[in-house]
Write an enzyme that holds these catalytic residues in place. Structure first.
Site, PDB file in Angstrom:
ATOM      1  N   SER A   1       0.804  -1.218   0.000  1.00 58.43           N
ATOM      2  CA  SER A   1       0.000   0.000   0.000  1.00 58.43           C
ATOM      3  C   SER A   1       0.840   1.273   0.000  1.00 58.43           C
ATOM      4  O   SER A   1       0.387   2.307  -0.448  1.00 58.43           O
ATOM      5  CB  SER A   1      -0.933   0.003   1.213  1.00 58.43           C
ATOM      6  OG  SER A   1      -0.180  -0.215   2.387  1.00 58.43           O
TER       7      SER A   1
ATOM      8  N   ASP B   1      -4.882   7.522   9.714  1.00 60.44           N
ATOM      9  CA  ASP B   1      -4.713   6.167  10.258  1.00 60.44           C
ATOM     10  C   ASP B   1      -3.374   5.984  10.960  1.00 60.44           C
ATOM     11  O   ASP B   1      -3.130   4.983  11.621  1.00 60.44           O
ATOM     12  CB  ASP B   1      -4.917   5.104   9.167  1.00 60.44           C
ATOM     13  CG  ASP B   1      -3.894   5.203   8.046  1.00 60.44           C
ATOM     14  OD1 ASP B   1      -2.918   5.959   8.198  1.00 60.44           O
ATOM     15  OD2 ASP B   1      -4.079   4.532   7.021  1.00 60.44           O
TER      16      ASP B   1
ATOM     17  N   HIS C   1      -0.168   5.252   6.986  1.00 61.29           N
ATOM     18  CA  HIS C   1       0.152   5.562   5.594  1.00 61.29           C
ATOM     19  C   HIS C   1       0.539   7.032   5.423  1.00 61.29           C
ATOM     20  O   HIS C   1      -0.138   7.903   5.971  1.00 61.29           O
ATOM     21  CB  HIS C   1      -1.045   5.221   4.704  1.00 61.29           C
ATOM     22  CG  HIS C   1      -1.349   3.755   4.686  1.00 61.29           C
ATOM     23  ND1 HIS C   1      -2.359   3.210   5.446  1.00 61.29           N
ATOM     24  CD2 HIS C   1      -0.770   2.725   4.020  1.00 61.29           C
ATOM     25  CE1 HIS C   1      -2.397   1.892   5.232  1.00 61.29           C
ATOM     26  NE2 HIS C   1      -1.436   1.570   4.385  1.00 61.29           N
TER      27      HIS C   1
END
Lengths: 225, 195, 857
Positions: B20, B167, B170
């Protein structure tokens, strides 16, 4: 003897439930075939009560009513209904035509109710006799008051009843139309030798009958014209 | 099935095989570090270069080799291997993570690719033993195969609120810029060398 | 006040009308209040459930520990609260002597949970004393039972987490919040919060979430506080704060979705009850007014202003409406607890009935204002009333002039707009409310037309038809307005009566899984291509079968017909927020490939795949799309789509559209490629395993994880049972609603039919005087009522199918199944009821002596 009233009396329970109102007691009357009788009297003297008793719409307190020799008092509602359908013709003040049936259909209605096969033929003959053949497919609301009442008369006569009862037949019409109707009415009644009991307070109309009676204080008095 | 103009572009191809972070989770693809890397390289005069973003959110080392094969269609010259974080976060077996990475490195080297290995860390709540063993996967592989190690990809980004998304894991667009610089610093000498 | 006196006398002198009016309206309002209260009760019940899922009213979640000042600041924003507690979640490795496994730590503090409960082995409730005694004061843990075999341990042994070892003192069988992060790869372990600190894992650099839970006073609005908090957070901590706020409403998304359905649905059902009552009321008033026009004309003749006449009638309506409302409120008070008592078997254990005061107030205003609104179109007739009718012999001439006057049309506007607003309010949606309203209006028009056609056609009956039939048919034509009104009322009644169970049926069918459908027990993710064969073999050795094996290739949609996809999205319109959300949802797609369709899929357009793709050929690879997805992309067969698959663009052409039954828990995909394209693409596989008994499940899961450590698993049965539990509770309430609405509807139809048959006393008497037999009269009445009762019921029911379809489509995402049984029973019941009502209504008239015809003065 077409009609015989035998010591007929009628008492209504009063509205307050305590005092009973006696309309009449021990009334006697005989009517022969072809006789035309007018019953006169003031408002509230019991004319309509008398008529409704003879028509079998109401039952007497005591006494008996015989039409063509048959006692109405002992018939139940169902029997009365079919007896009426064959033997008693009624003309109302308010015409009471079925609004959704045509003139011709209104006349043939009573015959159809007793499943008479010649209903249409007989009604056509009658509607011609009252001069409304060209209006046979009109609905009541398309007809004048006089015309409506003529239809109503034809409807009462179409079953060839033993007796014709008429309740102030010109009461709802103006004078001129009323006179015209009365003329036609009696012409018809006499031409077929119909027995007639007419209830009215119209003296002129009553005078066209062979007998005039007055209902007063619960008694039927012979009028001396 | 591949539009023709795609096959025609670029001479030197850098493949970023990642998770990711490379895919740019939560940011636009144009804000993720592989795209920024290409831009920065072009700014620095490496005109004929193409960076292919082989990033895929949630991916683990288990699929690395299979994915590597897919990219052979594009004939990459460099491989930036940025995988392993998801394995670690899911508590996978250390030995199997290492094995998967190793197979991919060997496969790429056999096909004459220069391999850069991005070092990963996992949060300390996984326990000292596990986190330590996990970090050692990368240093030991780099050593064993003498490949270039990007010591910690998220150096200067991890743990900083202003450079990460809500979050806390990231990077945000600003964070990706720093990540791109981290990669650039390591790959620049290699590119100059091969020129 | 003379008018009040007159109105009072009017009511007293028309006891039959007044009684029917009040009876009818009360019933509708009772239905309305009862349905609304049920709605409120369900809402309350569901919110209780969602509170126990969140374990609190409010949950502030942070990725780091908040300071005392931070907490004080936030609590100041919250205002009053009645209790609070904390929980820290994080993942860690739990180790036994030989094994280690990833686990989810739930470190809880005193007072946890604020709502809901934790049940330990043998169903023991973990109360506060036990919590304190075991977890808070000692290094003990409660673990999910699956952990024990995974770590090869037993109860009362010690396991290590971080720097500390813990004694497993109990297993946790059930928590009302579910196991927070349980998707098969990290089981939960409960421990005391202060104990957890000693693991050394709650420190800088560890990833965890700190939950601060609050219980609010009854009167507090959690959502409002949550919004206030969110603002306060971004003010103090900046926009990108690692802080989020959740209310219990937001917990359990699937439940709130169902709750939303239920609310909309019940709201509309209660409107149906009200509307039925309104139609009945208006009909009664119409008949009453028609009979009393002459009296009004006399009043006007005596010099009364028209305004006063309106006033007089409105007072009358208000008084009647208020009486009806009061009665219905009283009845609801009595009725609701009785109903709840009767249904206690079906109701969830902790179900409380709430009396909805909001609907009481609404009922009062609907009773008074509503009856005026419903009767306004009829009142408008007074405007055209001419005193002349006093002299007119015919009573009918005033009623049906056939010409529509502008005023009459205007007089509908207040009613229509009020009802429209009510629909919107009850359904919580402009669109759904408006469509509900529009379909009612449309039904009105269709019913009116059919009614009119019926009259016109039956009027063509010639004189050769049997008298009884002729009487029946012609009678329909007697008074068009009256017949059309009752036709509308009965037809609409049938429509509404049928509508509710039809939607209900569709909804039930959707949420109730058919018994014979086999749900998989386990759902497996992240199967690597090279693991497929070994896994198959492995599962087979355990005597299970790896089913529904599907490749799973992640991709981004980049181009449609060679145009950049983002441009398509920009052209779509809508708010930017909507665009963004829709865009990212549609852009990221998981692709798969398969040569055949599942039995749960159906080809709806185009042709099947031609076989395996030939890379040497000229043509593009073939793509199959879910039809709904194709619609949302605004693409059709023949369009090309380009996907970015891991950096490599792959172009293909849409050749067919599929319809997918999503409720079958199989690996379904919006986009399928033909075989031969994506086989090389990096991807994983999904698979399912069916029919695993619950006692075997843990073993199987553990052995798979031991051998294929990267594979993730979801226990479908557990998830599905949870949903079924909720939907089961919803089903009963839907059924209760449907039956209440049907009951109200049938009563209204009855009172209309009864009133209508009373209306023809005069004709029945006349026929009797003319010598018609009882049977003839009865037959003709039955025939007439059958004719229009049946036609109205048929038309209404058919219309309700259309309405049910529309509503299902809009509210319930095109879930709909027709129930023929319900359809036929509605038609039969309404027709039969009309007949019974006609029979009962005319029975007395038949018995009476036809005296009233002689009116000699």
């Amino acid at each position: 003897m077409i009609l015989k009233l035998d010591r007929l009396s009628k008492t209504y329970p009063s509205s307050d439930g305590i005092k009973a109102v006696e309309v009449f007691s021990s009334l006697d009357l005989d009517l022969e075939k072809g006789e035309t009788v007018a019953v006169l009297g003031r408002s509230g003297c019991g004319k309509s009560t008398l008529l409704s008793l003879i028509a079998g719409l109401d039952s007497p307190t005591s006494g008996d009513i015989l039409v063509s020799g048959e006692s109405l008092v002992h018939m139940n509602e169902r029997k009365l209904s079919s007896f009426r359908a064959r033997n008693i013709g009624i003309v109302f003040q308010q015409f009471h035509l079925m609004p959704h049936l045509t003139a011709l259909e209104n006349i043939s209605l009573p015959l159809e109710l007793v499943h008479d096969r010649d209903a249409r033929k007989k009604s056509l003959k009658l509607i011609e006799a009252i001069g409304l053949i060209d209006r046979q497919n009109h609905f009541p609301h398309q007809l004048s008051g006089g015309e409506c009442q003529r239809i109503a008369i034809a409807r009462a006569l179409v079953i060839e009843p033993a007796i014709l009862l008429a309740d102030e037949p010109t009461g709802n019409l103006d004078e001129k139309t009323g006179d015209q109707l009365a003329l036609l009415f009696f012409e018809l009644v006499k031409s077929i030798n119909m027995t007639l009991l007419l209830v009215t307070h119209n003296q002129a109309l009553a005078e066209q009958c062979s007998r005039q009676l007055t209902l007063k204080n619960g008694e039927l008095l012979n009028d001396l014209v | 099935m591949i539009p023709a103009h795609v096959l025609a572009q670029g001479k030197t191809t850098i493949l970023v095989l990642g998770d990711s972070l490379a895919a740019g989770f939560g940011v636009e693809k144009e804000e993720a570090f592989p795209f920024l890397l290409e831009q920065r390289l072009k700014e620095e005069g490496f005109e004929d270069i193409r960076v292919v973003n082989g990033g895929f959110s949630g991916s683990t080392t288990a699929g690395a080799l299979k994915r590597m094969k897919w990219y052979l269609k594009l004939k990459p010259d460099f491989l930036i291997l940025e995988l392993g974080a998801n394995d670690g976060l899911r508590g996978h077996d250390i030995a199997s993570i290492r094995r998967n990475l190793e197979k991919t490195i060997v496969y790429a080297r056999e096909r004459k690719m220069r391999v850069l290995l991005a070092g990963m860390k996992i949060p300390i709540n996984y326990g000292k033993e596990y986190t330590l063993k996990f970090e050692q996967i990368f240093t030991s592989l780099a050593e064993q195969y003498s490949i270039t190690l990007i010591p910690f990809l998220l150096d200067g980004v991890a743990g900083r609120k202003d450079l990460n998304l809500a979050d806390g894991i990231h990077p945000n667009p600003e964070g990706h810029k720093i990540v791109a610089e981290n990669v650039l610093a390591v790959i620049r000498p290699l590119l100059t060398e091969s020129k | 006040m003379i008018w009040f006196k007159l109105a009072y006398k009017e009511i007293r002198n028309n006891p039959r009308f007044s009684l029917f009016f009040i009876f009818n309206l009360s019933l509708g309002l009772v239905g309305f209040i009862a349905l609304n209260s049920f709605q409120a009760s369900i809402h309350n019940h569901m919110s209780k459930r969602s509170k126990s899922i969140l374990t609190a009213d409010l949950d502030i979640r942070s990725t780091y520990e908040l300071t005392v000042e931070d907490i004080a600041y936030l609590e100041n924003e919250i205002g009053q609260f009645s209790a609070k507690t904390r929980r820290i979640n994080f993942l860690s490795m739990a180790a036994s002597k030989n094994n280690s496994r990833l686990v989810q730590i739930l470190a809880v503090d005193e007072g946890y949970p604020l709502y809901g409960e934790i049940r330990l082995d043998k169903g023991q409730l973990a109360d506060q004393a036990l919590l304190k005694n075991q977890l808070l004061d000692k290094p003990h843990v409660w673990v999910q039972p699956e952990i024990l075999p995974a770590l090869d341990m037993k109860k009362n042994q010690e396991l290590n987490i971080g720097k500390k070892s813990f004694l497993i003192s109990s297993t946790v069988m059930e928590t009302s919040s579910g196991f927070a992060f349980n998707n098969g790869f990290a089981y939960s372990i409960f421990m005391g919060l202060e104990q957890a600190r000693e693991t050394g894992l709650i420190t800088t650099g560890s990833r965890r979430s700190h939950h601060y839970y609050y219980k609010l006073p009854e009167s507090a609005d959690a959502n409002e506080i949550s919004n206030r908090l969110k603002n306060a957070i971004s003010e103090r901590f900046g926009k990108n704060a690692y802080l989020s706020v959740r209310t219990h409403d937001q917990a359990g998304r699937s439940m709130t979705r169902f709750l939303g359905y239920m609310n909309d649905y019940l709201g509309l059902v209660s409107l149906v009850a009200l509307f039925l009552a309104g139609v009945g009321t208006a009909y009664l008033f119409r008949s009453y007014l028609a009979g009393n026009l002459k009296d009004l004309a006399i009043l006007m003749l005596l010099g009364t202003q028209k305004r006063s006449t309106y006033f007089f009638l409105i007072i009358q309506l208000t008084v009647l409406g208020a009486i009806a409302a009061l009665i219905s409120i009283l009845l609801s008070f009595l009725f609701l607890p009785i109903l709840t008592g009767l249904m206690s078997d079906f109701l969830p254990k902790d179900f409380d009935t709430i009396f909805s005061w909001e609907s009481v107030i609404l009922a009062l205003s609907m009773g008074t204002l509503g009856s005026i609104l419903f009767c306004l179109p009829i009142l408008s007739r007074i405007h055209h009333l001419k005193p002349l009718i006093v002299f007119n012999e015919s009573q009918q001439s005033t009623t049906g002039s056939g010409r529509v006057r502008p005023l009459t049309l205007f007089s509908y506007i207040p009613l229509l707009s009020t009802f429209w607003l009510l629909s919107v309010w009850q359904s919580n949606s402009w669109l759904i409310g408006s469509i509900f309203f529009a379909s009612l209006l449309g039904s009105f028009a269709v019913l009116g037309l059919i009614g009119w056609l019926l009259i016109v056609l039956t009027n063509r009956i010639g004189p050769d038809v049997h008298l009884v039939f002729r009487l029946a048919f012609r009678n329909l034509n007697r008074n068009m307005t009256a017949v059309i009104s009752s036709f509308l009322a009965i037809g609409l009644g049938a429509l509404l009566i049928n509508l509710v169970p039809q939607i209900d049926y569709g909804l039930q069918k959707e949420i109730k899984r058919p018994e014979n459908v086999n749900l998989p027990s386990l759902f497996l993710f992240d199967i690597q291509p090279d693991q497929v064969d070994p896994l198959k073999k492995f599962v087979a050795e355990k005597n299970f079968e790896l089913a529904d094996l599907s490749p799973w290739v992640a991709a981004r949609l980049t181009h449609i017909n060679g145009e950049e996809y983002s441009k398509f999205e920009a052209a779509r319109g809508g708010t930017r927020e909507q665009q963004r959300r829709g865009y990212s949802r549609r852009r990221t797609q998981n692709l798969s490939y398969r040569s055949e369709l599942y039995s749960s899929e159906q080809l709806v357009a185009g042709k099947p795949f031609s076989g395996v793709y030939n890379p040497g050929g000229e043509s593009l690879p073939e793509i199959s799309l879910d039809d709904g997805f194709a619609e949302s992309l605004r693409t059709k067969i023949g369009d090309t789509l380009t996907f970015d698959i891991q950096g490599i663009p792959i172009q293909g052409k849409i050749v067919n559209l599929r319809e997918i039954k999503w409720q079958t828990t199989r690996p379904n995909f919006f986009v399928l490629f033909q075989p031969g394209v994506l086989e090389d693409a990096p991807g994983t596989f999904l698979a399912t395993i069916y029919q695993v008994e619950s006692q075997e499940k843990v073993d199987l899961q553990n052995s798979i994880i031991r051998n294929f450590s990267n594979i993730s698993m979801v226990d479908v049965t557990m998830a599905v049972n949870r949903i079924l539990d909720i939907t089961g509770q919803i089903s009963w309430s839907i059924q209760v609603m449907a039956f209440s609405a049907i009951f109200v509807g049938l009563i209204v139809v009855y009172s209309i039919a009864r009133y209508n048959s009373q209306d023809r006393k005069k004709e029945i008497n006349l026929l009797k005087v003319l010598g018609a037999g009882f049977n003839d009269i009865r037959l003709f009445i039955i025939l007439e009522f059958f004719l229009f009762g049946f036609t109205a019921a048929l038309t209404g029911s058919l219309l309700s199918l259309a309405a049910a379809w529309t509503l299902s489509f809009l509210i319930f995402d095109s879930i709909w199944a027709i129930s023929w049984g319900i359809l036929f029973s509605t038609i039969a019941a309404v027709t039969l009821l009309t007949l019974i009502a006609a029979y009962l209504g005319t029975r007395n008239v038949l018995k009476q002596k036809p005296l009233s015809l002689l009116q000699t003065v």
